[in-house]
Scaffold this active site. Structure first.
Site, PDB file in Angstrom:
ATOM      1  N   ASP A   1     -27.076  -8.083  37.212  1.00 17.39           N
ATOM      2  CA  ASP A   1     -26.517  -8.492  35.936  1.00 17.39           C
ATOM      3  C   ASP A   1     -26.932  -9.954  35.710  1.00 17.39           C
ATOM      4  O   ASP A   1     -27.489 -10.605  36.592  1.00 17.39           O
ATOM      5  CB  ASP A   1     -24.996  -8.286  35.870  1.00 17.39           C
ATOM      6  CG  ASP A   1     -24.526  -8.174  34.408  1.00 17.39           C
ATOM      7  OD1 ASP A   1     -25.322  -8.492  33.495  1.00 17.39           O
ATOM      8  OD2 ASP A   1     -23.377  -7.773  34.161  1.00 17.39           O
TER       9      ASP A   1
HETATM   10  C1  BGC Z   1     -23.676  -8.213  30.697  1.00 21.77           C
HETATM   11  C2  BGC Z   1     -24.565  -7.004  30.745  1.00 21.77           C
HETATM   12  C3  BGC Z   1     -25.722  -7.176  29.802  1.00 21.77           C
HETATM   13  C4  BGC Z   1     -26.462  -8.437  30.172  1.00 21.77           C
HETATM   14  C5  BGC Z   1     -27.678  -8.696  29.314  1.00 21.77           C
HETATM   15  C6  BGC Z   1     -24.456  -9.503  30.869  1.00 21.77           C
HETATM   16  O1  BGC Z   1     -23.671 -10.606  30.591  1.00 21.77           O
HETATM   17  O2  BGC Z   1     -22.696  -8.118  31.703  1.00 21.77           O
HETATM   18  O3  BGC Z   1     -23.826  -5.856  30.457  1.00 21.77           O
HETATM   19  O4  BGC Z   1     -26.554  -6.061  29.860  1.00 21.77           O
HETATM   20  O5  BGC Z   1     -25.587  -9.530  30.030  1.00 21.77           O
HETATM   21  O6  BGC Z   1     -27.346  -9.027  28.042  1.00 21.77           O
END
Ligand code: BGC
Length: 761
Positions: free
Chosen positions: A295
């Site tokens: 993530d």
């Molecule tokens: C979120 C993810 C997301 C990623 C990219 C993160 O902060 O937890 O779910 O896909 O950002 O935007």
């Protein structure tokens, strides 16, 4: 025609030449062989480059940046140190960034372009929690198809979805992103979404209108302690396997090509650094052959967690644990080459990660044509098309849940009624778009006011009553709500006084749920509650339309307001969907995918709970499992949802009383539409394993069917239970099916239904 033949021949000649020079481009060879051939050509730096993902950083169609971070990223792209980018969108931008790696790097390995396509791309469907309320798997699949169609037309070939996190805590902001509290429903929806994004076969993935999906957040993010964002998770192994993992496993079995790990720790270990989750379960037991993306900066965050002392250690732990691609920590690109050279990370571990990433790129067909998603014509034609708007409208109507309908307030009469429409959200074209709407334009939803205005024969008058002032973007940290200014109340009250019926649209703004938006209260923000009570005093004929991304605890409203419609945030077509339901052109059939608590203190509250040693008030004293200040049950249970018609359940039958292991249990029930409208009902089957070596929930959803019944019509619905539904995981992660008594319940919600039982030998 001639031109076409020449083009085909030229493409064939180029491909053949390329294949001779670069044998991994030979499409006649199986993908696994092509991966090996390409890997052999790659330097260690180039391999590590594939494991690095950067966020979109500058107007890529403009001049190259000359400042800090962006300059570094640009330089890395040109060196072949970037395998993927996220949030670059639009054909022109994707083409430009792809051109850099294809034309300027030694091997020209195309980028995989990721994006958060969570509930639609530009034409937005309802938030995922709302879609889950439809229990309509075909519609949910279609909604993901529409999203994939638009995203792929914009150059994107990978979505960070579906979010398959099960959660029981309405305080958590990301409740809106998942399918609610139940692992069985969540698994079915996970499959529908994966198939919608990717298609149903590996071959479908190479089509130009499908994109790779990503099951996230692996794992247990939905169980962050007290619903507080990014918090720790402590959970037994059996709960992990029984509650959290099933939708992930279902997504894997449906062929999902990527997984994203999560920000939380699980039993003391950050998910990003968890060998147990990523190596033992996902890549080991489940044999997953796609790749895992971290993530956002979750590799780096392992330092804050106190799990790694520096970038090198965080990288070592993440890569060794099976986290294949680094999203925005910038650690792999900085550390991994040296870590391999110094022997801290084996090159075979890097090779494994790179193979997985290349595999998905090959499957998407990016090597054959890196610009395959970059067709300006298609981009113009597909995005925002009439068909896509029709599809999201259909999904929006199906997502609405009728919570309460007394005094026959609903459906509204189409003429001859004076209707007051009150509440700032009724006229809001932005909030209904929800929280994940990066590619949409602000203020593009059809508001409830606009939707209702289409019914011209009514005297509809709008007064906002109060304001809901929020920050301007999804990133605004603090949201400001009007709590003191009641200057708009009087106009709303006067309007309500002279109206036959009042429709009030109240709730949370779309930016009030989502990542980083946990709440400790589940009330109506600002002074909306005050407004509701003030209007009620002068006209109690209120239809309350709730807009929200999580269950709201509104005990006063649930007790006093005669009609309540749960309308979530329904995306681009919100107003049209709400109006069709309010006026009875669409008979609501949604059912809650998550329990609605009576107050925040009940959280986490869920239907599949356990019996304690004192589950009921047997001795009529205080010594039983309850709170002394609120009833034990939720306000509205999982699976609850009304229709304008009524349904009756009869003749529940099980084909036998005793079953051998592995023998299918056949259950049937008759359902009749006993009301005066045609309608749909979600027939739900719940099972309870009464005594087991590990205590089992008092009921678990193990089957459902969405059935359409005309007025007066009866249908017989059948369910089959097998070992797959009757067993559970123990604390070692073993699946057990134990003999004993099983009770079943079949009905229209998780609280009441026809009951029976059988024995498993
Ligand atoms: C979120 C993810 C997301 C990623 C990219 C993160 O902060 O937890 O779910 O896909 O950002 O935007």
């Amino acid at each position: 025609m001639k031109l076409k033949i020449i083009t085909i021949l030229t493409t064939f000649a180029i491909t053949t030449m390329n294949a001779q020079k670069k044998p991994y481009l030979d499409t006649k060879k199986p993908i696994e062989e092509r991966i090996k051939l390409l890997l052999k050509e790659m330097t260690l730096e180039e391999k590590v480059g594939q494991m690095n993902q950067y966020n979109g950083f500058w107007e890529v169609t403009g001049p190259a940046p000359k400042n800090g971070d962006a300059e570094k990223k640009y330089a890395h792209l040109r060196k072949g140190w970037v395998g993927s980018m996220l949030t670059v969108r639009g054909v022109a931008n994707v083409k430009a960034v792809q051109k850099i790696v294809v034309e300027e790097t030694r091997l020209g390995i195309p980028l995989i372009i990721g994006f958060d396509v969570i509930h639609g791309y530009k034409t937005l469907s309802p938030i995922p929690l709302a879609e889950a309320a439809s229990w309509d798997l075909e519609a949910i699949k279609k909604s993901a198809q529409v999203a994939a169609d638009e995203a792929s037309a914009s150059g994107i070939n990978w979505t960070f979805g579906p979010n398959v996190d099960i959660t029981r805590d309405a305080r958590w902001g990301r409740v809106m992103e998942g399918a609610g509290e139940d692992p069985y429903l969540g698994s079915k929806i996970a499959v529908a979404r994966v198939q919608g994004f990717q298609g149903e076969t590996k071959e479908d993935l190479a089509k130009v209108n499908t994109i790779a999906a990503c099951a996230k957040h692996f794992a247990a993010y939905g169980f962050v302690e007290a619903g507080k964002e990014y918090n720790i998770v402590d959970m037994s192994i059996s709960n992990l396997h029984n509650l959290v993992l099933p939708p992930f496993k279902a997504a894997k079995d449906a062929g999902v090509r990527t997984f994203m790990n999560s920000f939380n720790t699980l039993n003391g270990i950050p998910a990003t650094g968890s060998t147990y989750l990523q190596r033992d379960i996902l890549k080991g037991k489940w044999n997953f052959d796609g790749f895992v993306i971290s993530d956002w900066a979750s590799v780096k965050e392992m330092i804050n967690h106190g799990f790694a002392k520096d970038a090198a250690e965080a990288t070592t732990k993440a890569v060794n644990a099976g986290s294949d691609m680094d999203m925005e920590s910038h650690f792999y690109v900085a550390e991994l080459v040296n870590l391999v050279k110094s022997g801290k990370v084996k090159e075979s571990v890097v090779d494994d990660a790179v193979k997985r990433i290349l595999r998905v790129k090959f499957e998407l067909g990016l090597f054959e044509n890196p610009y395959k998603y970059c067709d300006e014509e298609r981009e113009k034609k597909v995005i925002g098309s009439k068909e896509n708007n029709e599809a999201v409208l259909d999904m929006a109507k199906k997502s609405i849940v009728l919570l309460k309908n007394e005094k026959q307030l609903l459906p509204l009469k189409k003429s001859g009624q004076k209707i007051a429409l009150i509440g700032a959200l009724a006229n809001d074209k932005n909030s209904p778009l929800g929280s994940w709407r990066i590619a949409s334009d602000d203020n593009t939803a059809v508001s409830v006011l606009e939707g209702m205005q289409k019914y011209k024969d009514n005297q509809l008058t709008f007064e906002k009553g109060t304001d809901l002032t929020v920050g301007e973007t999804t990133f605004t940290a603090e949201l400001v709500f009007n709590t003191n200014d009641t200057s708009g109340f009087e106009a709303a009250i006067q309007l309500a006084k002279k109206s036959d019926v009042v429709v009030m649209v109240l709730g949370e703004h779309g930016f009030q749920t989502g990542e980083g938006r946990s709440r400790t209260d589940l009330n109506l923000p600002g002074n909306q509650q005050e407004l509701l009570e003030a209007v009620f005093k002068v006209n109690p004929n209120i239809v309350l339309v709730l807009n929200n991304g999580r269950p709201l605890a509104l005990p006063w409203a649930y007790e006093h307001i005669p009609a309540i419609v749960e309308a979530w945030q329904l995306g681009t077509q919100t107003g049209n969907a709400v109006a069709e339901v309010l006026y009875g052109d669409y008979n609501p059939s949604g059912k809650l995918p998550i329990s609605i608590p009576r107050n925040v203190g009940q959280c986490p509250i869920y239907y599949n709970s356990y019996n304690t040693g004192r589950p009921v008030n047997a001795d009529k004293n205080v010594f039983w499992s309850h709170y002394i200040d609120v009833e034990k049950t939720p306000q509205y249970a999982f699976g609850h949802g009304l229709s304008y018609t009524t349904f009756e359940y009869k003749n529940l039958k099980i084909n036998k009383k005793e079953f051998d292991k592995n023998e299918p249990v056949k259950i049937s029930v008759e359902v009749t539409n006993t009301g005066s409208y045609d309608g749909k009902e979600v027939v739900q089957l719940y099972v309870h394993d009464v005594t087991a070596s590990l205590i089992r929930p008092i009921k678990e959803l193990k089957g459902f069917e969405l059935v359409h019944l005309k007025k007066g019509e009866t249908k017989t619905i059948t369910f089959t239970l097998t070992d797959a539904e009757l067993g559970f995981y123990d604390n070692q992660g073993n699946y057990l099916v134990e003999p004993g008594t099983f009770t079943i319940m079949v009905g229209g919600n998780s609280e009441e239904g026809l009951k029976s039982n059988f024995e498993l030998k």
